[in-house]
Each structure stands twice: as C-alpha cells, then as structure tokens.
Design a protein around this motif. Sequence first.
Motif, PDB file in Angstrom:
ATOM      1  N   LEU B  92       0.856  -1.130  -0.047  1.00  0.00           N
ATOM      2  CA  LEU B  92      -0.007   0.041   0.092  1.00  0.00           C
ATOM      3  C   LEU B  92       0.862   1.246  -0.047  1.00  0.00           C
ATOM      4  O   LEU B  92       0.796   2.089  -0.731  1.00  0.00           O
ATOM      5  CB  LEU B  92      -1.020  -0.100   1.165  1.00  0.00           C
ATOM      6  N   THR B  96       1.187   3.396  -3.284  1.00  0.00           N
ATOM      7  CA  THR B  96       0.526   4.950  -2.993  1.00  0.00           C
ATOM      8  C   THR B  96       1.824   5.962  -3.499  1.00  0.00           C
ATOM      9  O   THR B  96       1.483   6.764  -4.118  1.00  0.00           O
ATOM     10  CB  THR B  96      -0.031   5.209  -1.611  1.00  0.00           C
ATOM     11  N   LEU B 100       1.460   8.409  -6.187  1.00  0.00           N
ATOM     12  CA  LEU B 100       1.819  10.099  -6.160  1.00  0.00           C
ATOM     13  C   LEU B 100       3.057  10.605  -6.944  1.00  0.00           C
ATOM     14  O   LEU B 100       2.957  11.494  -7.578  1.00  0.00           O
ATOM     15  CB  LEU B 100       2.147  10.216  -4.582  1.00  0.00           C
ATOM     16  N   TRP B 162      -6.240   5.114   6.462  1.00  0.00           N
ATOM     17  CA  TRP B 162      -5.706   5.773   5.098  1.00  0.00           C
ATOM     18  C   TRP B 162      -4.878   7.216   5.485  1.00  0.00           C
ATOM     19  O   TRP B 162      -3.784   7.596   4.874  1.00  0.00           O
ATOM     20  CB  TRP B 162      -6.706   6.119   4.078  1.00  0.00           C
ATOM     21  N   LEU B 165      -1.295   6.828   5.809  1.00  0.00           N
ATOM     22  CA  LEU B 165      -0.668   6.306   4.746  1.00  0.00           C
ATOM     23  C   LEU B 165      -0.091   7.813   4.134  1.00  0.00           C
ATOM     24  O   LEU B 165       1.122   8.002   3.312  1.00  0.00           O
ATOM     25  CB  LEU B 165      -1.565   5.824   3.861  1.00  0.00           C
ATOM     26  N   ALA B 169       3.582   8.197   2.304  1.00  0.00           N
ATOM     27  CA  ALA B 169       3.671   8.100   0.867  1.00  0.00           C
ATOM     28  C   ALA B 169       4.102   9.324   0.425  1.00  0.00           C
ATOM     29  O   ALA B 169       5.026   9.175  -0.472  1.00  0.00           O
ATOM     30  CB  ALA B 169       2.174   7.876   0.711  1.00  0.00           C
TER      31      ALA B 169
END
Lengths: 340, 299, 530
Positions: B92, B96, B100, B162, B165, B169
């Motif tokens: 994840l 991500t 991005l 989330w 994250l 990320a």
Amino acid sequence: MVSSLPTDRAPALSVRNLTTVFQTREGVVRAVDNLSFDVYPGECVGIVGESGSGKSVASLSIMGLIGYPGRVDQGQVEFGGRDLLLLNDKQMRSIRGTQIGIIFQDPLTALNPLFTVGRQMTDVVRAHRKVSKSDAAALAVEKLRLVGVSAPESRLSAYPWELSGGLRQRVAIAMALLLDPQLIIADEPTTALDVSIQAQIIELLRSLKDQLNFSLIFVSHDLGVIRSIADRVIVMYAGHTLETSQVDALFQQPNHPYTAALLGSAPTLASDPNQPLPAIEGRLPSLNNVPKGCVFAPRCHFSTERCVSERPLLQTAGQDGRQVACFYPLGAPVNEGVGR
Amino acid sequence: MLQNLVLIVVIVLAVFILMRLTAGDPARMSTPVFASDEILQTYREQFGTDKPLTAQLWDFVSGLPKGDFGTSFRYQEPVFSLIWQRVPETLLLAFTALVLALVFALIVGIAGARWPGSWIDRFGIAASTFGQSAPTFWIGLMLVLIFSVNLGWFPAVGFTGWKSLVLPAIAVALAVMPADLRVIRASMMDALNQDYIRTARAFGVSEARITLFYALRNAALPLVTVVGIDLGYLLGGTIVTEVVFNYPGVGQLAIDSVNARDYPVIQAITILTAMVFVFVNLVIDLLYMALDPRIRIEA
Amino acid sequence: MDTVHDSKLNELRAALSAGQLGRRDFLKQATALGLSLSGAIGLLARWGASPVAAQDAPSGTLVIANAEPPTSAQWDSYTVFGLVDAQVASLVHDSLLGYDSVDGTIVGHLATAWEMTSPTTMQLTLREGVTFHDGAPVTAEDVKATLDRAGDPEGGMAWHGLIFPAMSVNIIDATTIEVVTEAVFGPLEKSLAVAPIFPAADIANPEIFKERAIGAGPYKWVSYTENKVTMEANTEYWGGAPGIQTVVFDYIQDANARISALLAGQADIITRCSSEQLDRVSGDDNYYVVDAPPLTQIVCIYQNRDNLASKEVRQALAFAIDRQAIVDGILMGVGKVPYSAIATNAPGYQEQPERFDYNPDKARELLAAAGFEDNLTLTMATTTLVPHQKEIDQAIAQFLEDVGISVDITTLEVGAFRTSYNQYDLTLNTLASFNYDPDFTLGFYAGATAEAVWSLNDPAIQPLIDAQRQASGDDRLAKINEMAAYLWDQQPTLYLSDELWPFIVSSKVQNYERVPVVGEPLLRFATKSE
C-alpha cells in the motif's frame, strides 16, 4: 511543362514580405528575410539553396509550424482568400493536412516508429473528418494505391521501419494526398533517398501533380532536381531571395553570380564522375553576422565596394517576372544605377 | 528463466552464509550481558542455532520448496505468515507513493517538456532538486513535525487507516519522484522534438493528442525503465520511511530482524525480495516488448 | 497498609460505602492519615461502594511506547529478560507479594499474611476467592507449580540463580503454603514480589506460553500483533478494577518517532527517554516526567586480566575518569554518579569514604607505582547499545589518554558487540536489577558469570555474597554495604552512573507512578482523562 506565367488565374498561394526570425543567445537572426512569391494552381515552384539558406524555414513558416525560439515577424501568406498568418491555432490546424499537405525529407524520422502506417494515416483522416476507422483505412488504401504502393491493404499493418526507403516516401506522399489538398509542400523529399529512387519519386510527384492538379512547392538544395520538376525557381541565400525565374531561363542564363556558381557546382549527367565538383569558395555567412551589403558579396568573384556597402534589392530583369538582386547581373543588361 | 533460478539459489546460499558469518549470536541478542552459558544454550536450542551449520542449512533449504521459511526466533511464529501480515501495508505504501510520484512527475514533467522555462517547469525542477537533496528521514521528520505534531492532521506513527498513509507516502514519493520527473521531462522533450511530431502537427493533429498520445507513447520506454528502477528502490527504500513513521511494514520487520539476528526472517525477506525483483524485471522486459514493436521483432 | 490507622480507615470505608463520602473527599482524608496517594486510590478502588464504583469503571486507552519489543513471543516470564516482558508480566500476572506504593513497601497480594518460620522457611496465607482470567480459582497447587519450577536448579529457567534461589513449596492446606529455600535467602520477599503466579495447567503445558498469557493480575492479556501488546482491564481483580480500560505496549524503534507519537497524542507514556527527548517537553505543562528507575547502573566493564588484573591500575582508571563531567556533559544530567559499587537507589547504598573523585595526578601516581608511565595500552569496543555510548567512550578514552594510557577503540555493530565485548579491555554496558534488590547484580561477581563478564575470579567475593544473602533486616543492609565497599575498593568495573529511566507522561494520565522494578505494578492506580 508550362512555359508561360499562368496570369489568367489568381495564385493559389501568395507569399508577401515573409520574414521569420529566431531568438538566439547572440540576438535576433533573420532566417527568412522579406520573401515574396506566388504559386498558381497546378504550378510547381522550386525553392533552391544551400542548407541554412532559409528554404525549409520558409516552407514551415507557410504552414505555421515555426515554434519557439522562432517566429514569423512580418508578412502575409494568402491562401484560399485568407492570410494564414492571422489564423488562430484551431483554424490553422483545420487547414493543415486538408488544404495544404506536406512531405518531409526523411520519411524514416518523419513517420512515428511506434505506430503502423495504417494507424498514422487513419489518424490524419480522423483528425479532420468524422469517419469510421474502416472508412479512414479505405481512404488510406486508395491513396497508397494512387502512389503506386503494391498490396496497399497489407502495408497498413506495417511499421515505417519495416519498409524500404522508397516505399516509405511513397507512404509519406500518400499521407500528404490523403485529403486532396490544393497545395503540397515537399521539403527536400528526395534528399534521403538513393539516386535511382530519387528519380522515381520525382516522376511520381510530377505525374500526380498533373493528374490531380495541385500546386507544389518543391524545396531542394539540388538545382538538377529542381530543373526536373519545377516550373519556376526561387534561389535563396542566407534568408534572402537572390533570383527568381522560369526554370528554363535560369538554366539558360543565370543572372545572379550565386546561381551561376550553384549551377557550376551541381552534378549533371554530363559531369565527369572522376573530377571533383567545383565547390563555391567560402561559406554561407552566419545569420548572426549577415553582411551589410549583398549577402553573397564575400564569396562573389565580381563583388565591388558597392556590393559590400550597399544591399541590392530584387529588381525585375527581363521577361516572365524574372527578378534578380544584383548590381552586376550576368547576361542580360540591367540599367546602370538602378538599385535605390 | 534458468538464469533467474540460478540467481535466486545463489542469493539463498549467500544470505544463509552471510548471516552466519556476521558476528552476533541470536541467543545473545535476546539476553542481557550477565546471562549464563546455560541460559544461552537454552535459547540456542530453541532457535536451532546449536546445530551444525550443515544441519541448519538443510533445515532451511528443505523447507523452501514447501514455502516453509522456518519459525521466527523473536515472534515464535511461522516466518511466512509474519511477513505476509505486513505485505499489504508495505505494498500500500509503495504503490501509493509510486502513484503519487508518477502522477506528479507525469503532469509536471509533460507540462515542463511542453513549456520549458514556464512556472510549472521551474516548480518541477525545484521540487525534484529538493526531493533529491533532502534525505528521506529528514523529510519524514519534518512532515511529522508540521502535519502531525503541530497541525494534528495526520497520525505521527503506526498504521490506523488511510490517514496513516499520507505522510509516509509523501516521504517515499519525494524520494522517487525526482528521477521520474527528470526522465519524463527529458524523454518527452526529446520526443516532442522528433520529426514525427512535426509531421503530426503538419497534418493537423491536435496538440493534446500529439503530446499525450504520440509523444508520451514514445517517452513510455524510458518511463517504464524508471518505474522499474523505482520498484527496485521501493522494495528496500521504504525501510527508512517505515522506521521514521513506525509504519508496520516489511521494511520495519527487516530492520528489527537484523537487529535481533532473527535469521529465518532475514533469510525469508531477502529471498522474497529477490524473487519480486526478478519478477519485476521480467514484467518490465515484457512491457518493453508490448510498448516497442522494434524490440518485439528482435525478440 | 491495612495496619495504618485501621479504625479511622474503616470509618472512611463505611462512609464511602454509604455514599456519604465523595471520592475526592475520601482521597483527601485518607492521605491526611499518612497514606500515599496511590495507596489511597488503591483502597478507593478496593472499597469503592457500588454507586461510586460504577461511576469509576475503567475507561480510556493508555499507550506506552517503548524502544524495544518483547524479546520473544514467549509469555513465560521466567525465561525472558526484556523490559516489555516484565511490563506485561506485572500487569497480567499477580504475585504472592507485591507493591502498592511508590515507597517500595512490600504488601500482600495473592498472600494475605507471611512470616519466616525458620531462616529458610516462609509461611504464607493465600487470599481466598481470587481467580485467573479464565475464571479458574488461584490455588495452592498453582503457586507450588509456579515456584517449584522457578526454584528448580535443573529447570533451565533464566531467572533461576538471579532472582530465585533453589527452593520448593510445601502445601500445608488449601490456603497455607511454605516456601522453603535450600539456603538462607535474604531477598526472598523482593523476589516473591516479582514472581508471577501461573495456572498449574500452563506450567504443565509450556507450549501454551507461545500463544497467550493467563494470570490473575489487574489486566487481561488480549493480543500481540504488529509489535503491540494489548491488555484489557480485569474488572474482577481482587484489589478493585484498574483505572484504565485498555493498556497497549507499543514498540516504536526510532527515538524521534517515539517523541512524535507522544506529541501527536498517539502515545501517553514514552519510556527510558534521552536528554534530547526531555528537552522537547521541558516547560510544557502537557507532560510530566517520572523517573523511578530499577537499580540500573551504567558501567564500563573491565576485563580483570593482564594489565587490568592490578587493583592499582583499576583504581588509577577510577581517578582518571571524571564521571561527573560525563554525566553532566554527555548524559546532560540524565544520570547519577554513584560513590559505591551499587546503584544509588539500592537498599543498603552508602557513599564510600574514598570517592574516587576526578584526580589525574593521583591516577598517574598509581600508574607509575604499578610500573606504567605512558606505556599502557588498553583496547575498547564501542557501539550504540547504551545511550550516547560512542560519545561516552570517546570521553573515557580522552581522560585515559590524559594520564598516559593509550586506548585503541574498535567500533562494532551491536550484535558483534554483544557477542564479543569481553574480548576488549573496556566496554560500556548496563547492569539492571529486576527485583529492587542489589543482590541481583552483586551475584554477578562470583562464579561463571564473573568469569565470563569481567574475567574475574576473586575468592573473597562469594563469602560476601553469601553473607548478605543470609542476613536479614538492617543487618542485611550492612552486609550489602560491606560487599559494595569491597567491590568499590577493587574497582572491577567503572561505576560510571545510575541510569535514570526518565519516562515522559502525558498530563492526561493521572496518578502514574513507579516503583524501582522493571515492571509497572502501580499502573493499575493510574487513570486517564480524554
């Protein structure tokens, strides 16, 4: 070959005072300086000059394809009753490919290596016409057949690099003809090809022109090639027009010393292949440092002080619209003192 | 394929031997300085490190075909399930971050190639210079300080949804973005300067289609290459970020296992990482072929 | 504590039960009687009448962030040494004796009364009606199974010989047992206060410890996932339900991430903080610091062989190294220089007459007398095991160079350091006592451990260990000091500093206190407001 000016009709394209400049580190340079000429329907105008003379920039300027750091500084390009230089991007885009077609020098780099021939041709059709893919493909096949490509259907799935040089250029010509333009600009279309293929392609273009009656601007560095296809010729040097003439007249008697030198350095069928070609001494002037007087003066055997200090303008010389920019033209007498 | 299999076997052996050659007895890592030999021996028996090396190697290798990587010293759990629990979080984070980075690099890189010297191009160059020069742990610390501690928008540590994250990320994305951006900008610029782009323009194809279809397709090969490099980096590169954010991923587990000399976990992570790496390279080769018909013909 | 002002307390209890006395007033009056706050809260929790108790049901989640995880998912407290292992054990399990107050007074937990019936026999009365988390009653058999194993010299238990002597349990009747030690063992009370009682069924099936922990303590073990140990309040706890519903021990490896977690409100307590972390919260009313370390010493371990076999040389080192300067300059005050061989907070600690204060001239003198003048070279290994280890080692080396001793420093990775530290003359390390008794660390100086850790084989030491073990009361404190004094004079190691274990606590947490053991026996009195 048409030997007289088709003055009975309006020109298909009329270029006036076209000046294209490039922004460089050293300053603004003029790649095309004050170019004017007409192209009549069904006529082929050749533009000849060494590389760097501005002939290709001129053809790109007409198409509105000059990008940063260059721009068209002034002039008019009248086509179909409009000044192309005043059109916005969208209007210009609707003319490209439909009313004016273009053929580039090297079909290997001019065609996208990651897309098939069919894809590239149908894309052009579908950029302008709302037709189905299969209708677009049918049109592509028709034009491929027209330019003499054998088994055109099977060529659609080929990638450009899978084709021979001659075949590729035929594809490029077919692409230019796709939407039946009135004017085709061929920018050194034969330079990248073998000599034997060159002749075929020139012959193809000439017959297509006669058959479809489009106007053709044929840009080349090679006077021999120009002679074999053009009706009229414009001799360019360092962005300037030095001479413009009917082809036959030019070859009979070049008026400008540069044209004469160009003729002398051009290989002809009569040239002895064992003799080195006589080259023109010196080099094209840098566009950053164009001579104040005649642009050709530094290389000209006949140049005088006047040539160095004063720039000769394009003057009518003789008949059929012949013009030359020289104080001391070769051959035909020019009135002494004309120039200012 | 055979080459890849050999590669993995070499890695398996190298990892096993290197772990044993590295000083640090797992039993000693679990006990204080004053622990007696008897206690150390108890731990060694529990870990199986009292057996001869050849027996340990056989235990290890014989389990591999069954997907049995052994039992973690520290967690007393089958290694595979231990790693497997953490794979989703790491994937994840990695994806991500990759998305991005790619979205940013594509937008800014394409715009920068299309309009060199424009504000968006300068912004892109500044952002990639920043991402390249600022160390990931520092970026992580700053993100935590600003967005967790001061503003309270996102959690500072751990994984709770989330929101957890976002900051990691961004930190990882900033590490991979600069290379992506440079490659995309340069290859797009190169593609846009090609004759066939001029041809498309000369035939009235719209600028949007020229940029996003013709040029981008030609810039796709370098892009795929750089994404491949990104994935390779992400396999190991999330470690720093996972530690800074105490993110419960495979990277954090790897660090802990190295610190605790938890051999089975380290071995398994290394081997699985190598296999993923080989797989990613394979996928990239296939993508090359799909993207460039010239490569397809040669193959 | 039941002995303090019994009648007065009973009145308060009655008033509390009748609802005549508020919670706050009860605490005020109970502390006025001389009870510690936590003690009073303990009583409140125990006696809280139903209306009050309902209002005070456990609530909130407390997250304690540590720099380390449990050493192993092995919930058998007798085989593991880690900080988290001890923390978990202190909450999940109860012991016969225990701690209810910061002063370290030992009180009855699973036992209500205890007395020594002979120098080697302690008789205990078991509390009735106490159950494990699975509902099974805590019986004499459970106690016997647990302690027999801990006391079995052949049992392979890690704590045997360190906290527990050879011992066994006799069951007299269902509520009466005897703990019989093979030899007199002075620290027995303190050891029983950190001896979790397991269900006998678990002892018989030790594999179960890899899956879960069941005890009779104030918190029930719930799970261990992704480095978090989670526990829920045991509302049936005999001493009253704890104040906080959920306790989580989280492992956050990175020091910055730990303080960030605290500042972002994701952790309520961070343990064993550095001076840098303390600086981040200094002057901030939202946090307070608790430092009640177990008996923990930062020492520079010497290998007492070759040149360091000479006491004069070791004493010279003690004079040469400015310990106070290291504590002030590198540990930034998070340390305390001892003037004896045991931690300054250890029972029996007394400052020794020779303080070995920084005196480089004296150090040179001693070295010269031992035949060394600028020709002694010592090896040192350094790593990152102890906070600021590299800086401290640099400082030690510099101090030694100043008196003409060359120091070769080798930097090792932690794992290599732990495995090979005793191949170097000087290595920094920590020694911690798990049971609030200096006997734990004093025991390291004899036998195989002394040989392994210090290359030390001094026949004078074992009798000193035995003497303090066999003594009791104030006599024992004197014997502890005697042994400490001997070691201090011998300087088998550099007693650099106490490690202070500052914990930073969010102000949302009230009544969080510690006793000098590794675990958290007082945590059940803490409450948390959101």
